[in-house]
Write an enzyme that holds these catalytic residues in place. Structure first.
Site, short mmCIF file in Angstrom:
data_model
loop_
_atom_site.label_atom_id
_atom_site.label_comp_id
_atom_site.label_asym_id
_atom_site.label_seq_id
_atom_site.Cartn_x
_atom_site.Cartn_y
_atom_site.Cartn_z
N ALA A 159 50.14 26.32 32.93
CA ALA A 159 51.42 26.39 33.64
C ALA A 159 51.31 27.22 34.91
O ALA A 159 51.15 26.69 36.01
CB ALA A 159 52.50 26.93 32.71
N ARG A 160 51.40 28.54 34.79
CA ARG A 160 51.33 29.45 35.92
C ARG A 160 50.67 30.75 35.50
O ARG A 160 50.81 31.20 34.36
CB ARG A 160 52.74 29.78 36.46
CG ARG A 160 53.40 28.66 37.25
CD ARG A 160 52.72 28.48 38.60
NE ARG A 160 53.35 27.44 39.41
CZ ARG A 160 53.01 26.15 39.39
NH1 ARG A 160 52.05 25.74 38.57
NH2 ARG A 160 53.62 25.28 40.17
N HIS A 192 42.52 25.81 38.29
CA HIS A 192 43.86 25.29 38.60
C HIS A 192 43.79 23.79 38.93
O HIS A 192 44.31 23.34 39.95
CB HIS A 192 44.49 26.07 39.75
CG HIS A 192 46.00 26.05 39.71
ND1 HIS A 192 46.77 27.07 40.17
CD2 HIS A 192 46.88 25.10 39.28
CE1 HIS A 192 48.06 26.79 40.03
NE2 HIS A 192 48.14 25.58 39.47
N GLU A 240 44.44 34.00 42.28
CA GLU A 240 43.54 32.86 42.34
C GLU A 240 42.81 32.80 43.67
O GLU A 240 43.46 32.88 44.71
CB GLU A 240 44.33 31.57 42.09
CG GLU A 240 44.93 31.50 40.70
CD GLU A 240 45.64 30.19 40.41
OE1 GLU A 240 45.85 29.38 41.34
OE2 GLU A 240 46.00 29.96 39.24
#
Length: 319
Positions: free
Chosen positions: A230-231, A279, A260
């Site tokens: 998700a995040r 990601h 990131e």
């Protein structure tokens, strides 16, 4: 003549749509950083943006801006308040990558259960005898708790059921609105769901703080597996590293991180029972094409006066 700035690499299908649009000009800046697209903001009537930030300072530079279209469904890096102040709509692409993300989540669940990195290493560098430790486990019959039962969560539930998993979900919003029909039961509380789950897969938006912090992780079933596509920031990464060291968490699959890319000395990089991906859950070839076309189509539809209101995330602030 509207001018569109495309900030970040875009699938050729999206660029072709812009090239074919009558009365539209565009600038494509492939580098993914805020600084890279700022020189073009004064010309921008519309922006298609990838994952890079769009701060209030960038919004202020774009005096002609009329529409911002995210190449995806998240918008954490966009200053929505700055757009609201100028009544500029921010739109997302809708359901174009939910299957890709669900497949990636299922892949991480399986890879963690089978201890994929250790298994691969046993063949490449040894010892072959690692196989006799019986670290790999089955997912059939195991309990999966899905945090967030939207489109991605429902696709994952269908896939997990095909593997014989017992699926429950925790989603307070849906519980209040009316739980969807089907075989997936709602968990009473987050703590109750975590206490019995063998696997937990996260599909919720980022909040003000971690949803899985030290206390929540301590309340999980010992040896459970956590997957996050998700995040970053939804899991307390320090607490997760501590839990992996102690064995409270048996394995983890992470596609997203607080920062990131993660730093080379990030503690989670030291664990070979942790599967890490950059990601990419929503970045399949098929989804990339759909996202590019949808994000460009949103801009063109806005200029034409018929943008789907359901895709405007700040529509309440604009009315």
């Amino acid at each position: 003549m509207p001018h569109v700035v495309v900030a970040g690499k875009l699938h050729p299908a999206g660029l072709a749509l812009l090239e074919a649009a009558p009365g539209i000009t565009f600038t494509h800046v492939e580098e993914v950083s805020e600084a890279s697209y700022q020189p073009w903001l004064e010309q921008a009537d519309g922006i298609v943006i990838r994952t890079q930030p769009m701060t209030a300072a960038s919004v202020a530079k774009a005096g002609r801006l009329r529409i911002v279209s995210r190449h995806g469904v998240g918008y954490d890096a966009v200053d929505v308040a700055a757009l609201n102040a100028r009544r500029i709509p921010l739109c997302i692409v809708g359901d174009v990558n939910s299957v890709s993300v669900a497949e990636h989540s299922m892949m991480l669940i399986l890879a963690c259960a089978k201890r994929l990195i250790r298994s691969d290493r046993a063949v490449r560098t040894g010892p072959w005898g690692w196989r006799n430790a019986l670290e790999a486990s089955e997912v059939s019959g195991k309990r999966l708790l899905i945090l967030g039962y939207g489109r991605i969560g429902r696709h994952l539930a269908r896939m997990a059921a095909a593997f014989g998993m017992q699926v429950a979900a925790f989603d307070p919003y849906l519980a209040a609105q009316g739980w969807p029909a089907g075989d997936v039961a709602p968990a009473g509380t987050l703590a109750e769901g975590l206490a019995v789950a063998d696997f937990v897969s996260i599909h919720v938006p980022k909040a003000d703080g971690p949803i899985l912090g030290a206390a929540e992780i301590a309340g999980m079933k010992r040896g459970a597996v956590v997957v996050n596509t998700a995040r970053g920031g939804i899991i307390d990464e320090v607490a997760l590293a501590d839990a992996l060291r102690s064995g409270q968490i048996g394995a983890a699959g992470l596609d997203v991180f607080d920062a990131e890319p993660p730093a080379p000395d990030h503690p989670l990089l030291a664990f070979d029972q942790v599967i890490l991906t950059p990601h990419t859950a929503g970045l399949t070839r098929e989804a990339a094409e759909r996202m590019a076309v949808a994000s460009v189509r949103n801009v063109l539809d806005h200029f034409a006066g018929h943008l789907d209101p359901a895709l405007i995330v700040n529509r309440k602030a604009l009315t």
